[in-house]
Structure formats: C-alpha cells, structure tokens
Design a protein around this motif. Structure first.
Motif, mmCIF file in Angstrom:
data_model
loop_
_atom_site.group_PDB
_atom_site.id
_atom_site.type_symbol
_atom_site.label_atom_id
_atom_site.label_comp_id
_atom_site.label_asym_id
_atom_site.label_seq_id
_atom_site.Cartn_x
_atom_site.Cartn_y
_atom_site.Cartn_z
ATOM 1 N N SER A 96 88.956 12.362 59.314
ATOM 2 C CA SER A 96 88.398 13.311 59.902
ATOM 3 C C SER A 96 88.056 14.571 58.815
ATOM 4 N N VAL A 176 79.790 9.458 64.641
ATOM 5 C CA VAL A 176 79.810 10.671 65.485
ATOM 6 C C VAL A 176 80.544 11.541 64.821
ATOM 7 N N MET A 177 81.873 11.451 64.144
ATOM 8 C CA MET A 177 82.489 12.210 63.527
ATOM 9 C C MET A 177 81.922 12.463 62.003
ATOM 10 N N VAL A 180 79.136 15.412 63.283
ATOM 11 C CA VAL A 180 79.461 16.584 63.752
ATOM 12 C C VAL A 180 80.398 17.278 62.515
ATOM 13 N N THR A 184 79.376 21.124 61.676
ATOM 14 C CA THR A 184 80.315 22.262 62.119
ATOM 15 C C THR A 184 81.181 22.623 61.025
ATOM 16 N N ALA A 189 86.659 19.971 65.205
ATOM 17 C CA ALA A 189 85.652 19.749 66.140
ATOM 18 C C ALA A 189 85.290 18.261 65.805
ATOM 19 N N SER A 190 85.104 17.747 64.735
ATOM 20 C CA SER A 190 84.710 16.554 64.473
ATOM 21 C C SER A 190 85.760 15.425 65.355
ATOM 22 N N ALA A 193 85.175 15.761 69.119
ATOM 23 C CA ALA A 193 83.787 15.229 69.431
ATOM 24 C C ALA A 193 83.813 13.657 69.506
ATOM 25 N N SER A 194 84.584 13.125 68.314
ATOM 26 C CA SER A 194 84.731 11.573 68.243
ATOM 27 C C SER A 194 85.476 10.998 69.481
ATOM 28 N N LEU A 196 86.066 12.436 72.364
ATOM 29 C CA LEU A 196 85.394 12.467 73.533
ATOM 30 C C LEU A 196 84.216 11.727 73.750
ATOM 31 N N PHE A 197 83.582 11.333 72.674
ATOM 32 C CA PHE A 197 82.385 10.172 72.607
ATOM 33 C C PHE A 197 83.037 8.750 73.205
ATOM 34 N N THR A 200 83.787 8.670 76.569
ATOM 35 C CA THR A 200 82.403 8.437 77.322
ATOM 36 C C THR A 200 81.999 6.890 77.311
#
Length: 325
Positions: A96, A176-177, A180, A184, A189-190, A193-194, A196-197, A200
């Motif tokens: 990260s 995605v990481m 993001v 950002t 945040a990264s 985001a990963s 949460l993705f 999903t």
C-alpha cells in the motif's frame, strides 16, 4: 531491464525494512507447517503430526482417495482461505505505501530526473508489487509441493498453478490500489479503496450465484421457489448478473485451480468424490456438483477480469503521466 532491476531492488528494500514483511513470512511458514502436519494412517487421516486421527476407510495411507483429499485440503481450504484472503490482505498492506510514498513531494522527482519515461516508471512500480505477491505465493507452493511428496508419494507439479492464479487475483486489487494511490497520495485511502472494491466483487459474485440458482434450479438456499417465482428470477437474471460480468472475478479466478489440477495417473480433481468420501467413506461422483465448478468458461473469467484491470491501470497511468512533481 536494468532500470526495472534497480526499481525492483529499491522496492524490495523498502518492503524488507518494514516489520510486516517478516511477519508475513512467518505466518506463511506457519500455514505451510500446518498443512505439512496433515497425514494419513492405516485407519484414516491424521492432523498435527498424528496428534489427532480422523478414522475413515476411504482415505487411509496409500489409498487412491488420499491424494485427492490431500490436494483437496490445499485447493478448497489453503488456497481460498490463506492464499486468497489472509496472504492477499497482508500483501496489500505491504504494498500500500509503494505509490503514495513515491508520489510524496521530492521522492518521484529524484527518479524522474533520470532518463526514464513516466509510463514505464508507473508500469515498473506496478510490476514490483506483482512480483512480491508472486514470490510469496511461489515460496508457499514450493513447501506444499514437497509436503505432497512426503504425505502421498507424488511429485504434483500442478500445485504451482496456484502461483499465477493467486497473483492474477491479487493484480485485480493491486491495480485499484495503485490508481487510487496515484490519485490521492494516501496509503489509507488506497488500502480502503482496494478492500471496498474486493467486497464489491465478492457481493457481485454472491448475487450472480443466487440469481443463477433461483433461475435455473428454482432454489434459493434451502428454499424451493414456485414456478411463478422462478419465472420472475429468470426475467431479472441478466440484470442481477451484470455487476459480476463487468467486475473482476476474484474468487472464480482462484477456483480455476480445481480445473487445472491433475492427480496421479492424470486423474482430474473431483469435488463430489471428496465430499462423499468425507461424509460416509464412499467416494462417488456427482456430475451436477462437478459441473457447477466449471459453469463459467476460463476465457470469460480471465478475459473479463483482465479487461477491467487494463482499464483501471490505464486510468492510473494516465494520471501518473499528467501529475506535476
């Protein structure tokens, strides 16, 4: 190639300097030893180097089912739980900081002052993260490879299919990481985001399984649907499956291992035989169960997932090339 080697060594030094890198290796070793502790006796399967024994006449030492059950533990528990969840989360935590710290003021400028295109630098940094996941998975699978030789007497090279499959699954989240992180410059945040993705993607897969089961079999869990209810599910099936079709198939990518594995004598892996052998000691094939493992084609699973990843990487690379340093 020399530029990539320099960047990779620099990234590896950064990872090794973090305590979590060594914690990850320690946990991987513990998981490998736990798998190694599973064996077989004249009465059934043993756990923790013989401390516990599960009597079952179908999976005794030297039996045909012993090899399938031993690999089944790897394919259905070690890979989905350890390699696909715990190890991936640890790898994401380790990786990260790669882009956010590199995007910090002054850090990227030093590298960019050298003659290297920005798109190549972004790609090299991305590949460094993939190589970390690949090396971690390879080391673990090597231990499993020797464990299978010791416990069931076969050199099963098909265990190494887990290396590219788990690395691919990690790459979906890593893309995605990375994007993001560039956007950002934030490690937190990264990371969020990963995750949460990932959630999903898992939700999309669950929704697809429910829609398929309801429309094709008339069952939702243990609930039997009426003919009218099943018809309504069929009408909405495509809509329910749409997120799954678009997003990367994280769990399905790893589950491809069950299709690629070959046991002794080029025998195919059979989930139904393992389930029946563990339940009543009588291995039986159930075509419906085995067919469900291959419901989606390999081309669809990998093709759609990689297409999504390329879009995300393109977005991240575009932002990286346009960023002022």
């Amino acid at each position: 190639m020399r530029q990539f080697a320099v960047i990779f060594v620099d990234a590896l030094r950064l990872l090794r300097a973090r305590a979590l890198f060594w914690i990850t290796l320690g946990i991987s070793l513990l998981a490998g030893v736990t798998y190694l502790s599973i064996g077989f006796s004249d009465h059934g399967m043993t756990v923790m180097f013989g401390a516990m024994e599960l009597e079952n006449p179908a999976i005794t030492r030297g039996s045909e089912m012993a090899g399938m059950v031993y690999f089944g533990v790897f394919a259905m528990f070690i890979v989905p739980i350890w390699l696909s969840w715990v190890a991936v989360i640890l790898a994401l935590i380790n990786c990260s900081p790669v882009f956010p710290e590199f995007m910090a003021e002054g850090a990227a400028g030093t590298v960019l002052s050298k003659p290297i295109p920005r798109w190549k630098l972004f790609l090299f940094k991305y590949l460094c993260g993939l190589l970390f996941a690949l090396l971690q998975t390879s080391a673990f699978c090597l231990l499993v490879f020797f464990a299978m030789r010791w416990r069931v007497g076969t050199w099963n090279l098909s265990v190494f299919w887990a290396v590219p499959l788990v690395t691919l699954m990690f790459s979906y989240l890593w893309s995605v990481m990375a994007a993001v992180g560039v956007k950002t410059k934030s490690v937190m945040a990264s990371m969020l985001a990963s995750l949460l993705f990932w959630l999903t993607c898992w939700t999309a897969k669950l929704s697809e399984e429910i829609a398929w089961s309801a429309a094709e079999t008339g069952m939702v869990g243990n609930l039997q649907l009426s003919a009218g209810q099943q018809a309504k599910w069929k009408q909405n099936q495509l809509l329910m499956e749409l997120p799954y079709r678009i997003l990367p198939k994280t769990s399905d990518t790893v589950n491809l291992l069950q299709r690629f594995v070959r046991l002794e004598g080029d025998r195919e892996f059979s989930l139904s035989e393992i389930v029946s052998a563990l339940e009543d000691g009588a291995p039986r094939k159930d075509p419906a169960i085995d067919a469900a493992v291959e419901r989606r084609s390999t081309g669809f699973i990998l093709g759609s997932s990689l297409a999504f990843e390329l879009v995300v990487l393109g977005w991240g690379g575009w932002m990286f090339c346009r960023r002022d340093f």
